[in-house]
Design a protein around this motif. Structure first.
Motif, PDB file in Angstrom:
ATOM      1  N   THR A 171      16.069  21.350  12.537  1.00 35.83           N
ATOM      2  CA  THR A 171      15.721  22.616  11.424  1.00 35.83           C
ATOM      3  C   THR A 171      16.465  22.027  10.042  1.00 35.83           C
ATOM      4  O   THR A 171      15.715  22.492   9.012  1.00 35.83           O
ATOM      5  N   PRO A 176       7.826  19.193   9.256  1.00 35.52           N
ATOM      6  CA  PRO A 176       7.197  19.346  10.655  1.00 35.52           C
ATOM      7  C   PRO A 176       6.497  18.284  11.342  1.00 35.52           C
ATOM      8  O   PRO A 176       5.761  18.350  11.952  1.00 35.52           O
ATOM      9  N   PRO A 186       9.199  23.671  13.506  1.00 30.48           N
ATOM     10  CA  PRO A 186       9.885  23.842  12.187  1.00 30.48           C
ATOM     11  C   PRO A 186      11.000  22.981  12.121  1.00 30.48           C
ATOM     12  O   PRO A 186      12.329  23.336  11.517  1.00 30.48           O
TER      13      PRO A 186
END
Length: 277
Positions: A171, A176, A186
């Motif tokens: 993350t 993406p 994500p």
């Protein structure tokens, strides 16, 4: 001793055929019109190592590397050997057959990814075929974590293309995208592999790269088909190679030997996609 003789016989026949086809392929390459190239504006680049098994006849694995070119809205994925050879071709710096053969790879296609679609161009028996498919992977995110390439990653799973896949995404890299056709999480996918571990992608570097790739897709005269039709062409590629090989082999016994090996290769072929969707 007989098996050793068969092995060396197959090696020299294959090497001879590859060299003959390399001459043809090289002459096809040098006819490419440079100004027809499809460009890609690169902001970041993620490089991956792939360990893969092409045949179910043994446990032998091969290794190659890929570049994932990234910008704010899309990504472009290609084998690094192809990336280098295409760049040299566009710059007119690839001048001999020996130089071209250095960049030979099992993965000669290109994959472009947007939020809605995947755009695939593949090279089959020295011809280009293209297709589109919806970008709709359904991930199940798990509450499991580990570190990949120095990034804290979270686990996700999906069933796609006839295999169950496990992915680890970071993350802290807010894109993406990921290797091959895998995306939609994500964060950048740092690692992805199927549960049999036949195909295993692992990130080894991520960096900022502000430039325009002029050789993103050098494919010309692309025949656009449905994915089903391209899969049909791809399924028959070894038969096509066999017909191409026969023109180089005059000895009937050698032709039959190559035919048997081609049939065995078809039987044991282990593609990354076991099904279309």
């Amino acid at each position: 001793m007989y098996n050793r003789h068969k092995t060396w016989r197959f090696f020299y026949l294959t090497k001879y055929i590859k060299m003959k086809k390399a001459i043809i392929l090289f002459h096809l390459f040098i006819t490419i019109v440079i100004f027809s190239q499809k460009k890609f504006d690169v902001v970041y680049e993620a490089d991956y190592k792939l360990n893969y098994k092409l045949s179910n006849s043994n446990n032998f694995k091969k290794e190659t590397t890929f570049a994932l070119l990234i910008n704010e809205n899309s990504s472009f994925f290609k084998d690094l050997r192809r990336y280098i050879s295409d760049s040299l071709m566009v710059e007119k710096k690839l001048n001999t057959i020996e130089e071209a053969m250095k960049y030979n790879t099992d993965f000669r296609g290109y994959i472009g990814t947007t939020s809605a679609k995947l755009y695939v161009t593949d090279e089959i028996n020295y011809s280009y075929f293209g297709y589109e498919e919806p970008n709709n992977t359904n991930w199940k995110i798990k509450n499991e974590f580990k570190t990949v390439a120095g990034y804290k990653c979270q686990k996700a799973e999906t069933t796609k293309y006839g295999r169950t896949w496990i992915a680890w995404f970071a993350t802290e890299i807010p894109f993406p995208f990921g290797p091959y056709k895998f995306n939609g999480l994500p964060g950048l996918i740092a690692e992805v592999y199927d549960t049999k571990d036949d195909y295993h992608y692992t990130l080894y570097t991520f960096r900022k790269r502000k430039y325009t790739c002029k050789s993103a897709n050098i494919a010309t005269n692309v025949k656009n088909l449905t994915k089903e039709k391209v899969a049909e062409v791809f399924k028959n590629r070894l038969a096509g190679k066999l017909r191409l090989n026969e023109q180089y082999i005059e000895n009937v016994e050698d032709r039959e030997y190559m035919r048997r090996n081609a049939e065995e290769a078809i039987k044991n072929y282990n593609p990354i996609e076991l099904s279309i969707y």
